[in-house]
Design an enzyme around this catalytic site. Structure first.
Site, PDB file in Angstrom:
ATOM      1  CG  HIS A 169     -12.998  17.748  12.262  1.00 55.60           C
ATOM      2  ND1 HIS A 169     -12.533  18.579  13.242  1.00 55.60           N
ATOM      3  CD2 HIS A 169     -12.010  17.692  11.338  1.00 55.60           C
ATOM      4  CE1 HIS A 169     -11.329  19.026  12.937  1.00 55.60           C
ATOM      5  NE2 HIS A 169     -10.990  18.482  11.774  1.00 55.60           N
ATOM      6  CG  ASP A 200     -13.591  19.124  16.341  1.00 55.91           C
ATOM      7  OD1 ASP A 200     -13.739  17.928  16.033  1.00 55.91           O
ATOM      8  OD2 ASP A 200     -13.126  19.986  15.557  1.00 55.91           O
ATOM      9  CB  SER A 278      -7.614  18.229  12.037  1.00 54.12           C
ATOM     10  OG  SER A 278      -8.194  19.404  11.577  1.00 54.12           O
TER      11      SER A 278
END
Length: 608
Positions: A169, A200, A278
């Site tokens: 993402h 992911d 992230s």
């Protein structure tokens, strides 16, 4: 939010992604920015507690919009296997990925670096880099154009051989990706080699030799145990330099991945994870990477819940890429299952022991459709016994969801199932393949397909399109199909009339929108390629579009052809169809026999 049972979202998502869930959980991704908000999925179950509305699982990447001031963008992604999320209706929560953070807003907390000062000078911290990505997402409501670009920041780390790992993402819809090493002021252009939507994870490469001078890749460690110490490293909001937070492993189980809308093994930790973390690594006390930070949970009733992608999932992604030269995905069994906890149910099915799960339905597109039947009881998978709750042994004293075993396989692998059919035990084999989604969670190639005929705009129904449209405009019928229907054959799509661009030739149809087209001149529609082929080869005087509930739209063929160029010019549209519809249509004979079957079957799987 009040209309949602649960929403799972990716951590620092850089792009809007939505993925629905079955059972009592409903997953999706949501954008919140200062431009007009067009999205907001409509849940089919509205029994939600007001107190639970604000429960949120957030992602962790920092976003900025070009040419804008204080912009805020929020995402809420969801599920791919559509399995049991482990959340009851009373446990309604929201998993949310945070994108853009306001530049002048900071989460003021006491610095945690002093608590783990021993990590400050560790060499392996130099392998953690900052990711800068510029995103240009498609406009699914106006599929011939893209949305305004925006930027985000995240984290990544070196794994050797000139490659980096980050979250998928973080680089979703990325038009430019740059990375910067710790202590350096030079940004280097990176290339995205592969993106694993379900897990992911994204694989990056940097060609510049200067970037790799003196670099040492990280070493992967084994799956940790409960209460093991874990240190999360990355570049979250609050500053530009590297950040280190520490916690312990709280739980290891099959977890809902917000961005990928899938259920894979996940590690729950209590270390602080914030937007920008992230894609950053999580270390054990030996300096080994035990996973990738990707998701957090925010709730009024819970604190300090973060999620890490374990090395087992990372290894699967990397091995898949090495084996195939690309990412092929995580396979599924393709069955809808039911637990067999009730003794009377087991007795009725002639299952003597407390084991197994009931096959309620087999997906038509799954290879298991050739070997399994409704009413079969699966009691083992590759020799591992399956319990009546749908769990299998995990490590020494733990149990884990049955789909964990499936996720360890690769696309094309063969699995041996032990089943009980009409009281008789037997073994069958089936090939495992990724699930075929009737309504996709992500659009391959990035740009949605579309076809414009005399101002009538047709496009396939997708989760991103549902996300962009208003709740009421989609309608419960289309939402029900999107959430619970199964594809009858590979390549099937729900084609909808998205909107009508007003013109004299389509007078009376201007208010039509978001309606499924069922037939064209009496022929059932398989997908948008099929519709384009039927229109192109039509020699009849009229173009007759039949929609659900027997709505009709009729155009005179020659008048429609003459008006189309003027419609495109009036609305500034470059082409009447997307580039993928310029390719020849290939009609598969095996699809024809399934076209008259009902596609509104409920989808309530226990596992993959």
């Amino acid at each position: 939010m009040a209309a949602m049972n649960a929403v799972f979202a990716s951590p620092s998502c850089s792009s809007p992604l939505s993925f629905p869930r079955s059972s009592s959980c409903y997953c999706r991704s949501i954008f919140a920015s200062n431009r007009p908000h067009r999205s907001g999925r409509q849940s089919l179950n509205k029994d939600h507690s007001d107190r639970r509305k604000n429960d949120v699982v957030e992602g962790v990447s920092q976003k900025r919009f070009t040419g804008r001031g204080k912009d805020d963008r929020t995402y809420l992604p969801p599920d791919g296997s559509r399995g049991d999320a482990g959340l009851s209706q009373s446990q309604s929560t929201v998993f949310k990925s945070i994108g853009t953070q306001k530049r002048d807003e900071f989460d003021l907390k006491e610095p945690q670096v002093d608590e783990i000062g021993k990590f400050e000078d560790s060499a392996f911290l130099n392998a953690v880099v900052k990711v800068y990505c510029t995103h240009t997402a498609p406009d699914y409501s106006l599929p011939w154009q893209k949305q305004r670009q925006y930027t985000s920041t995240g984290s990544a780390f070196m794994i050797g051989d000139g490659k980096l790992l980050t979250n998928a993402h973080c680089v979703e819809h990325g038009t430019q990706v740059k990375v910067k090493r710790r202590g350096d002021d030079t940004k280097f252009v990176a290339k995205v080699l592969a993106r694993g939507i379900e897990c992911d994870i994204a694989l990056l490469s940097v060609e510049s030799e200067d970037f790799w001078k003196g670099a040492e890749p990280l070493r992967f460690g084994r799956l940790p145990c409960l209460q093991d110490s874990v240190t999360v490293v990355g570049y979250p909001l609050g500053g530009d330099t590297i950040s280190v937070t520490k916690g312990v492993v709280s739980r290891i189980e099959v977890t809902s991945y917000a961005h990928g809308s899938s259920d894979l093994l996940g590690i729950q930790i209590d270390a602080a994870i914030n937007p920008g973390n992230s894609g950053g690594p999580a270390f054990n006390d030996h300096g080994e990477c035990i996973g990738v930070a990707f998701q957090v949970f925010r709730s009024e009733d819970a604190e300090n819940i973060g999620y890490v992608i374990p090395t087992t999932v990372v290894s699967h992604f990397l091995n898949d890429y090495e084996r195939s030269g690309k990412y092929t995905g995580f396979p599924c069994l393709g069955v809808l299952l039911q637990k067999l906890e009730n003794p009377a149910l087991r007795t009725c099915l002639k299952v003597s022991s407390n084991e197994g799960v009931l096959v309620r339905r087999v997906e038509p597109t799954s290879p298991a459709n050739d070997v399994l039947k409704e009413g079969d009881v699966i009691v083992s998978f590759d020799g591992v016994q399956v319990g009546s709750e749908g769990t299998v042994p995990f490590r020494s004293t733990e149990r884990i969801a049955f789909r964990y075993l499936i996720s360890q396989k690769f696309s094309g692998d063969v699995a041996e199932l032990g089943i009980i059919r009409d009281g008789t035990y037997m073994k069958v084999q089936t090939v495992l393949q990724p699930r075929v989604h009737l309504v996709p969670y992500h659009i391959e190639g990035g740009q949605p397909s579309y076809l414009i005929i005399a101002g009538l705009v047709f496009t396939p129904l997708s989760e991103p399109l549902i996300e962009e449209e208003c709740e009421d405009s989609i309608g419960l019928k289309l939402l029900a199909k999107a959430r619970y229907s199964l594809a009858r054959f590979k390549g099937e799509e729900i084609v909808i009339l998205s909107q009508v661009l007003a013109n004299e030739v389509n007078i009376g149809y201007e208010d039509m929108g978001n309606q499924q087209v069922m037939k064209f001149n009496g022929t059932p529609i398989k997908n948008i390629r099929h519709l384009a082929h039927l229109v192109d080869t039509c020699k009849d005087k009229y173009l007759i579009f039949e929609f659900e509930d027997n709505f009709l739209a009729v155009l005179e063929r020659e008048a429609a052809a003459a008006a189309s160029p003027f419609v495109l010019k009036d609305y500034g549209i470059p082409c009447e169809r997307s580039s993928d519809l310029l390719e020849p249509f290939i009609d598969l004979e095996e699809d024809k026999q399934t076209l008259n079957q009902d596609i509104g079957n409920p989808y309530w799987p226990l596992s993959d």
